[in-house]
Design a protein around this motif. Structure first.
Motif, PDB file in Angstrom:
ATOM      1  N   ARG A 134      -2.300   8.230  -2.742  1.00 20.00           N
ATOM      2  CA  ARG A 134      -2.364   8.259  -1.274  1.00 20.00           C
ATOM      3  C   ARG A 134      -1.899   9.633  -0.797  1.00 20.00           C
ATOM      4  O   ARG A 134      -0.904  10.157  -1.296  1.00 20.00           O
ATOM      5  N   HIS A 136      -1.010  12.186   2.587  1.00 24.64           N
ATOM      6  CA  HIS A 136      -0.700  12.383   4.003  1.00 24.64           C
ATOM      7  C   HIS A 136      -0.722  13.879   4.283  1.00 24.64           C
ATOM      8  O   HIS A 136      -0.152  14.658   3.507  1.00 24.64           O
ATOM      9  N   SER A 145      -4.060  10.153   6.969  1.00 22.12           N
ATOM     10  CA  SER A 145      -3.596   9.499   5.749  1.00 22.12           C
ATOM     11  C   SER A 145      -4.766   8.780   5.101  1.00 22.12           C
ATOM     12  O   SER A 145      -5.454   7.991   5.751  1.00 22.12           O
ATOM     13  N   TRP A 146      -5.002   9.082   3.802  1.00 24.39           N
ATOM     14  CA  TRP A 146      -6.095   8.448   3.075  1.00 24.39           C
ATOM     15  C   TRP A 146      -5.625   8.064   1.681  1.00 24.39           C
ATOM     16  O   TRP A 146      -4.771   8.709   1.100  1.00 24.39           O
ATOM     17  N   GLN A 147      -6.220   6.975   1.171  1.00 24.42           N
ATOM     18  CA  GLN A 147      -5.864   6.485  -0.156  1.00 24.42           C
ATOM     19  C   GLN A 147      -7.117   6.104  -0.920  1.00 24.42           C
ATOM     20  O   GLN A 147      -8.104   5.640  -0.335  1.00 24.42           O
TER      21      GLN A 147
END
Length: 225
Positions: A134, A136, A145-147
Motif C-alpha cells: 500500500r 501513500h 492512497s492506493w493498494q
C-alpha cells in the motif's frame, strides 16, 4: 448559425453532418482518455513468488500516478498480509514491523522512487500467504492512497538437505570398510592352521631320511637265507 444559413445547399448539408458527428467524436475521445486515466495509476506486484525455507526473498513492487507531487511528497510504504484488509506487517514512516517478522524485514526503497522491494529474511513455513503493498503520497490534489488488489501469493518450499546420504550408500560404505579391515588383518584361526601344517611338513621332511637309513641298515644286517 447565420454563417451556415448563408452557405450553398450542398455545403450546408455537409456542415450539418459534421456538427452531428462532432459530439460523438468528443464522447469517444473522452471515454478513451478516461480509460487510460483509470489504468495509469495503481500499485503493481507479481502474482506469485516461491521461496525456500531458511533463505530470503524479495517481493518487488512499483506504482504510478498522474498527479503532480507536493513538496515534500511525504510518501509512505505499508505492507499487509493474508487479506486485502489484513494486519499491517510493515510501515515505513512509523518503523513498524510485525512481531512475527522481527529482524526479518528490509524495505529496499528510497523516497521519491516509484519502485522497490520488500525483503523477507530467514523464511519460515508460516510466511506462506498473500502480501499486499500500500502506498501513500502527498500530491497537489491532496493525499492519495492506493493498494495492490490481488497482492503476491508467496509459496514456501522446504530446503533439501545435501548432507544426508541414502541408506544404500551408507551400507555400502560400511561393508567396504569391513572388507578393508578384513584384508588388513588375518583371521587368527587361519594363522593357527597354517602354523600347524608347517610344523607337520617340516617334521615329515626331517624324519623321513632317518627312517630310510634305519630300514637300509636293518636290511644289510639281516641273516642271509
Amino acid at each position: 448559425m447565420a454563417l451556415l444559413v448563408s452557405l450553398p445547399g450542398r455545403i450546408l448539408d455537409m456542415a450539418w453532418i459534421l456538427l452531428l458527428l462532432l459530439p460523438a467524436a468528443c464522447l469517444q475521445a473522452g471515454n478513451s482518455a478516461g480509460f487510460n486515466r483509470v489504468n495509469y495509476f495503481g500499485v503493481h506486484q507479481p502474482a506469485h513468488l516461491s521461496g525456500v525455507q531458511g533463505e530470503s526473498i524479495e517481493i518487488p513492487f512499483n506504482f504510478s500516478f498522474p498527479w503532480e507531487l507536493a513538496k515534500p511528497p511525504q510518501m509512505m510504504i505499508l505492507w499487509r498480509w493474508k487479506t486485502f484488509h489484513g494486519e499491517l506487517i510493515y510501515h515505513s514512516s512509523l518503523g513498524l514491523i510485525h512481531k512475527h517478522f522481527k529482524d526479518r524485514l528490509i524495505l529496499n526503497w528510497t523516497q521519491p522512487q516509484t519502485s522497490g522491494a520488500l525483503r523477507i529474511l530467514d523464511l519460515k513455513k508460516k510466511d506462506q500467504t498473500v502480501y499486499f503493498c500500500r502506498v501513500h503520497w502527498n500530491t497537489k490534489r491532496g493525499v492519495q492512497s492506493w493498494q495492490s488488489i490481488d497482492g503476491t501469493q508467496l509459496t514456501i518450499t522446504q530446503a533439501v538437505s545435501t548432507t544426508m546420504q541414502s541408506p544404500s550408500i551408507v551400507t555400502s560404505a560400511v561393508t567396504t570398510a569391513g572388507l578393508e579391515d578384513t584384508e588388513g588383518q588375518r583371521n587368527p584361526s587361519l594363522v593357527n592352521i597354517g602354523a600347524i601344517i608347517g610344523v607337520v611338513v617340516a617334521t615329515t621332511v626331517l624324519i623321513t631320511p632317518v627312517y630310510v637309513m634305519l630300514i637300509f641298515l636293518w636290511w644289510k644286517k639281516r641273516p642271509a637265507d
